[in-house]
Design an enzyme around this catalytic site. Sequence first.
Site, PDB file in Angstrom:
ATOM      1  CE  LYS A  25      -4.376  -1.947   1.424  1.00 49.91           C
ATOM      2  NZ  LYS A  25      -5.464  -2.028   2.399  1.00 49.91           N
ATOM      3  NE  ARG A  78      -7.254  -8.870   0.471  1.00 52.66           N
ATOM      4  CZ  ARG A  78      -6.918  -8.121  -0.580  1.00 52.66           C
ATOM      5  NH1 ARG A  78      -5.941  -7.218  -0.457  1.00 52.66           N
ATOM      6  NH2 ARG A  78      -7.525  -8.271  -1.737  1.00 52.66           N
TER       7      ARG A  78
END
Length: 309
Positions: free
Chosen positions: A225, A265
């Site tokens: 991210k 994840r």
Amino acid sequence: MSKQSGRGRVAGLPEWDRCAVMGVVNVTPDSFSDGGRWFDTTAAVKHGLQLVAEGADLVDVGGESTRPGATRVDEAEEMRRVVPVVRGLASEGVVVSVDTMRASVAARALAAGAALVNDVSGGLADPEMIPVVADAGAPFVVMHWRGFLEGGNVKGVYADVVAEVVDELHARVEAVLAGGVSPDRIVVDPGLGFSKDADHDLALLAHLDRLHTLGHPLLVAASRKRFLGRVLAGPEGAPPPARERDAATAAVSALAAHNGAWAVRVHEVHATADAVRVARAVEGARATEGTRADDTARAVRPGGAEGVR
């Protein structure tokens, strides 16, 4: 309560003795880090099996990009992308999660063998989602969400991001419970990168203990991210491309595992699978050391083995 015992178990899923690793299969042309790489059903199933071979405990299959500015795919296309991949992986014995905001897609994926519904909107995007999950008795990931990341609709303003995320997740969990989802089938996710900047994401990672007060297993989804790009770039540099953030992702996975996350994840599984296993080994060593210290303390008390005269 130890971090390991605080990790929690999700009814309807296997029980792992450490932080679980959720591998990502994006069946999309436009996801932020790997869009288009697994856009074919055969390739997507093959990739999912490869993630399991590399150490994934479950695989999250999604057919709609949630990156900022992404245009929503229509229902029929999302169904076409997702359901055959779920069916193919489930038929191979893989524990499959379906990443969708649509109740219809969730229902079809569950019928095709999915074991978990991972809805980044926490059931807010589709009012039929909670009834579908409740009727199926499926585990459900409730993520912190403030709306679709389209145009200026980011809503990333917080006075105290940790307190506000915890409060908003608590309210959402209460709504999900009221909708009939069993409490032992709820997982919470702080929604890193969703209506949050790098400082917000880092603050949430620094205070995972506050998220544990919600009383449900915790999923941490930091993989590749933007905040990791910001950290790696430093104050002056340009963020590295998403696929060059996997070592940083593994570092976050180790921290999350150490702080009691139920699962992480990730797109690249191998390094994270190693990271969570090392974190578990360190926990085990600490537990063993604590047991020895307790035994020693008992032995030197009056009446203990060394206290008898």
